[in-house]
Design a protein around this motif. Structure first.
Motif, mmCIF file in Angstrom:
data_model
loop_
_atom_site.group_PDB
_atom_site.id
_atom_site.type_symbol
_atom_site.label_atom_id
_atom_site.label_comp_id
_atom_site.label_asym_id
_atom_site.label_seq_id
_atom_site.Cartn_x
_atom_site.Cartn_y
_atom_site.Cartn_z
ATOM 1 N N GLY A 197 0.858 -1.280 0.002
ATOM 2 C CA GLY A 197 -0.030 -0.008 0.284
ATOM 3 C C GLY A 197 0.864 1.350 -0.044
ATOM 4 N N TRP A 198 2.168 1.131 0.060
ATOM 5 C CA TRP A 198 2.995 2.304 -0.243
ATOM 6 C C TRP A 198 3.313 2.644 -1.433
ATOM 7 N N SER A 199 3.125 3.953 -1.947
ATOM 8 C CA SER A 199 3.376 4.443 -3.179
ATOM 9 C C SER A 199 4.861 4.515 -3.523
ATOM 10 N N THR A 200 5.197 3.829 -4.461
ATOM 11 C CA THR A 200 6.659 3.914 -4.853
ATOM 12 C C THR A 200 7.033 4.977 -5.888
ATOM 13 N N LYS A 201 6.093 5.746 -6.162
ATOM 14 C CA LYS A 201 6.242 6.925 -7.224
ATOM 15 C C LYS A 201 6.209 8.178 -6.500
ATOM 16 N N GLY A 202 6.422 9.167 -6.967
ATOM 17 C CA GLY A 202 6.491 10.509 -6.450
ATOM 18 C C GLY A 202 7.401 10.901 -5.488
ATOM 19 N N ARG A 203 6.900 11.819 -4.617
ATOM 20 C CA ARG A 203 7.764 12.595 -3.557
ATOM 21 C C ARG A 203 8.187 11.460 -2.500
ATOM 22 N N TYR A 204 7.592 10.698 -1.910
ATOM 23 C CA TYR A 204 8.097 9.515 -1.099
ATOM 24 C C TYR A 204 8.231 8.144 -1.617
ATOM 25 N N ALA A 205 8.814 8.043 -2.539
ATOM 26 C CA ALA A 205 9.079 6.775 -3.229
ATOM 27 C C ALA A 205 9.843 5.848 -2.387
ATOM 28 N N CYS A 206 10.771 6.074 -1.523
ATOM 29 C CA CYS A 206 11.655 5.349 -0.948
ATOM 30 C C CYS A 206 10.941 4.832 0.352
ATOM 31 N N PRO A 207 10.432 3.717 0.541
ATOM 32 C CA PRO A 207 9.814 3.254 1.663
ATOM 33 C C PRO A 207 10.938 3.302 3.253
ATOM 34 N N CYS A 208 11.916 3.029 2.769
ATOM 35 C CA CYS A 208 12.947 3.387 4.014
ATOM 36 C C CYS A 208 13.217 4.861 4.414
ATOM 37 N N CYS A 209 13.160 5.615 3.397
ATOM 38 C CA CYS A 209 13.501 6.955 3.994
ATOM 39 C C CYS A 209 12.132 7.720 4.234
ATOM 40 N N ALA A 210 11.205 7.440 3.431
ATOM 41 C CA ALA A 210 9.770 7.907 3.661
ATOM 42 C C ALA A 210 9.895 9.536 3.680
ATOM 43 N N ALA A 211 9.515 10.473 4.816
ATOM 44 C CA ALA A 211 9.234 11.677 4.527
ATOM 45 C C ALA A 211 10.832 12.441 4.598
ATOM 46 N N GLN A 212 11.894 11.669 4.835
ATOM 47 C CA GLN A 212 13.151 12.353 4.828
ATOM 48 C C GLN A 212 13.946 12.083 3.639
ATOM 49 N N THR A 213 13.118 11.650 2.520
ATOM 50 C CA THR A 213 13.631 11.070 1.110
ATOM 51 C C THR A 213 14.318 12.512 0.572
ATOM 52 N N CYS A 214 15.488 12.632 0.350
ATOM 53 C CA CYS A 214 16.296 13.564 -0.569
ATOM 54 C C CYS A 214 16.079 13.362 -1.909
ATOM 55 N N LEU A 215 15.105 14.686 -2.271
ATOM 56 C CA LEU A 215 14.764 14.390 -3.963
ATOM 57 C C LEU A 215 15.011 16.000 -4.455
ATOM 58 N N LYS A 216 15.020 16.144 -5.810
ATOM 59 C CA LYS A 216 14.789 17.450 -6.373
ATOM 60 C C LYS A 216 14.013 17.470 -7.580
ATOM 61 N N TRP A 217 12.937 18.257 -7.666
ATOM 62 C CA TRP A 217 12.351 18.197 -8.929
ATOM 63 C C TRP A 217 12.926 18.817 -10.100
ATOM 64 N N LEU A 218 12.981 17.847 -11.205
ATOM 65 C CA LEU A 218 13.752 18.381 -12.332
ATOM 66 C C LEU A 218 12.727 19.162 -13.307
ATOM 67 N N TYR A 219 12.669 20.516 -13.487
ATOM 68 C CA TYR A 219 11.604 20.790 -14.234
ATOM 69 C C TYR A 219 11.555 20.599 -15.627
ATOM 70 N N ASN A 220 12.883 20.663 -16.217
ATOM 71 C CA ASN A 220 12.671 20.451 -17.825
ATOM 72 C C ASN A 220 12.274 18.766 -17.953
ATOM 73 N N GLY A 221 12.630 17.975 -16.862
ATOM 74 C CA GLY A 221 12.248 16.565 -17.269
ATOM 75 C C GLY A 221 10.938 16.326 -16.642
ATOM 76 N N LYS A 222 10.314 17.075 -15.779
ATOM 77 C CA LYS A 222 8.860 17.018 -15.109
ATOM 78 C C LYS A 222 8.936 15.599 -14.358
ATOM 79 N N LYS A 223 9.994 15.405 -13.491
ATOM 80 C CA LYS A 223 9.914 14.210 -12.853
ATOM 81 C C LYS A 223 10.900 14.607 -11.336
ATOM 82 N N PHE A 224 10.882 13.683 -10.415
ATOM 83 C CA PHE A 224 11.794 13.581 -9.389
ATOM 84 C C PHE A 224 13.136 13.033 -9.492
#
Length: 138
Positions: free
Chosen positions: A94-121
């Motif tokens: 039931g854990w989403s493996t896409k988007g902002r919190y894709a990593c089940p281990c890191c959860a809310a502490q996931t280090c991510l950056k939105w790529l504006y030109n690629g339109k993805k994390f």
């Protein structure tokens, strides 16, 4: 990816045997085969429902006859873990493996950056799991 049909086997392995026996093909229990044009997706719980009911019965214990000792005993079983790919992990847990919190281990502490030109994390913080002196960490 180019096939138009998918088959998902659900295999149970008894781990109360020695390691050299439990991983033999003769010890595998093929409990369910899920045939579909695509993977079962979120409908996987419908296919797993009969298996879950049987596992609940085995958790409580089922009276069984031991031929060697010529006596009854209660057979019990538990699900220890599942081995699956990341999309199946999302469907089972039931854990989403896409988007902002894709990593089940890191959860809310996931280090991510939105790529504006690629339109993805882009997930960039997993280097923190490396040893402190590892060359890829810096």
């Amino acid at each position: 990816m180019s096939t138009s049909y998918s088959t998902w086997p659900v295999v149970l392995i008894p781990y109360n045997l020695p390691p050299w026996l439990c991983m033999k093909k003769s010890s595998f229990i093929l409990s369910i085969i899920i045939p579909r044009e695509k993977g079962p997706g979120n409908d996987i719980d419908i296919y797993l429902q009969p298996l879950i009911e049987k596992l609940k019965q085995l958790w409580a214990g089922v009276e069984t006859y031991d031929v060697l000792r010529k006596e009854n005993f209660y057979l019990r079983a538990a699900l220890l873990w599942t081995i699956n790919d990341f999309p199946a992990y999302a469907n089972l847990s039931g854990w989403s493996t896409k988007g902002r919190y894709a990593c089940p281990c890191c959860a809310a502490q996931t280090c991510l950056k939105w790529l504006y030109n690629g339109k993805k994390f882009s997930y960039m913080g997993h280097h923190r799991w490396l040893d402190g002196n590892h060359r890829f960490r810096f």
